[in-house]
Design a protein around this motif. Structure first.
Motif, short mmCIF file in Angstrom:
data_model
loop_
_atom_site.label_atom_id
_atom_site.label_comp_id
_atom_site.label_asym_id
_atom_site.label_seq_id
_atom_site.Cartn_x
_atom_site.Cartn_y
_atom_site.Cartn_z
N SER A 58 50.20 37.80 40.79
CA SER A 58 50.50 36.78 39.79
C SER A 58 50.78 37.44 38.45
CB SER A 58 49.33 35.80 39.66
OG SER A 58 48.22 36.45 39.06
N THR A 59 51.45 36.74 37.58
CA THR A 59 51.75 37.30 36.25
C THR A 59 50.46 37.56 35.48
OG1 THR A 59 52.08 35.06 35.40
CG2 THR A 59 54.04 36.25 36.11
N ASP A 60 49.48 36.66 35.62
CA ASP A 60 48.21 36.85 34.91
C ASP A 60 47.47 38.08 35.44
OD1 ASP A 60 48.68 34.63 33.38
OD2 ASP A 60 47.33 33.31 34.50
N MET A 61 47.47 38.26 36.77
CA MET A 61 46.78 39.40 37.35
C MET A 61 47.45 40.71 36.94
SD MET A 61 44.35 40.63 39.17
CE MET A 61 43.67 39.27 40.13
N LEU A 62 48.78 40.74 36.98
CA LEU A 62 49.49 41.96 36.60
C LEU A 62 49.21 42.31 35.14
CD1 LEU A 62 51.44 44.24 37.19
CD2 LEU A 62 53.35 42.65 36.77
N ALA A 63 49.28 41.32 34.27
CA ALA A 63 49.01 41.58 32.85
C ALA A 63 47.58 42.08 32.66
CB ALA A 63 49.24 40.30 32.05
N SER A 64 46.63 41.50 33.39
CA SER A 64 45.24 41.92 33.27
C SER A 64 45.04 43.35 33.75
CB SER A 64 44.35 40.96 34.07
OG SER A 64 43.00 41.39 34.07
N ARG A 65 45.65 43.68 34.89
CA ARG A 65 45.48 45.03 35.43
C ARG A 65 46.12 46.07 34.50
NH1 ARG A 65 41.98 43.14 37.55
NH2 ARG A 65 41.62 42.76 39.77
N LEU A 66 47.29 45.77 33.97
CA LEU A 66 47.94 46.71 33.06
C LEU A 66 47.10 46.92 31.80
CD1 LEU A 66 51.64 45.54 33.44
CD2 LEU A 66 50.75 47.81 34.05
N LYS A 67 46.50 45.85 31.32
CA LYS A 67 45.63 45.98 30.15
C LYS A 67 44.43 46.87 30.47
CE LYS A 67 43.09 43.16 26.79
NZ LYS A 67 42.71 41.76 26.39
N ASP A 68 43.84 46.68 31.66
CA ASP A 68 42.71 47.52 32.07
C ASP A 68 43.13 48.98 32.18
OD1 ASP A 68 41.12 45.26 32.25
OD2 ASP A 68 41.27 45.10 34.43
#
Length: 226
Positions: free
Chosen positions: A59-69
């Protein structure tokens, strides 16, 4: 499940809370999608939209979260490409590039599971790059190899120490090599999967006509004479 540690102020993350090198590594890269993002970025800088396209199911939210991590952990960084591209891309840091042997080992361990794509499985040509690069490295040659399968093309660099920091060549990439190649392989996706599984060697596949070899590079010559 990992539990929330007593993190330093301003830093919140899940941790296994184990004083162990493997556990510490999994604190950073053990979450779902993280290593697959690294797999994509080992092929070079990618825009967010490119990553989302080649990570079907995230999902877009998951991808954004993982990249931030991953940015937080010093694995990934963002940078702005100069004009005319003028796009923001994600790229691996030098530490992130050190995940190559980790992904190599995972791909080797999982190769036997490629009996055939399931009805809902996505397929991308460059997903074969990691295991095929290992098979090519076993020949002992050096060069840039392009492979053309049913889904498209990818390229790998073999016989050299791969460096994934900025301004250095990536170990593999999607599509033809930007600088050109000295060896080109043409084969079906089924043949590529069989090579990855270890059903037969590259030299055997060439002799049997399963793989077409073009070019005058060292790897091409080794494949023709084995």
């Amino acid at each position: 499940m990992p539990r929330q540690p007593h993190a330093a102020p301003g830093r919140s993350r899940r941790s296994y809370d184990q004083y162990c090198a493997a556990a510490r590594a999994l604190d950073s890269v053990g979450d779902r999608w993280t290593l697959l993002i690294a797999r994509e970025l080992l092929a070079g800088p990618r825009r967010y939209t490119d990553l989302h396209t080649d990570l079907p199911g995230v999902s877009t939210d998951m991808l954004a979260s993982r990249l931030k991590d991953m940015e937080r952990d010093g694995i990934v960084e963002r940078r702005r490409l100069p004009a005319p591209a003028a796009a923001t891309v994600y790229t691996l840091t030098a530490r992130g590039g050190e995940l190559l042997p980790v992904l190599d080992a995972l791909a080797e361990w999982g190769a036997g599971e490629l009996a055939g794509p399931g009805p809902t499985d996505a397929v991308r040509a460059h997903w074969f790059a990691l295991p095929l690069r290992r098979r090519l490295a076993g020949l002992g040659g050096t060069g840039v190899v392009e492979a053309y399968v049913d889904e498209g093309a990818f390229h790998v660099r073999v016989g050299e120490r791969p460096v994934t920091a900025q301004h250095h060549p990536e170990p593999y990439g999607d599509g033809p090599a930007p600088e050109g190649s000295d060896t080109r392989l043409t084969l079906s996706t089924d043949t590529c999967a069989a090579l990855v599984r270890g059903d037969f060697t590259l030299a055997d596949a060439v002799r049997e006509g399963r793989v077409r070899v073009d070019g005058e590079g060292e790897v091409a010559e080794l494949l023709r004479t084995r």
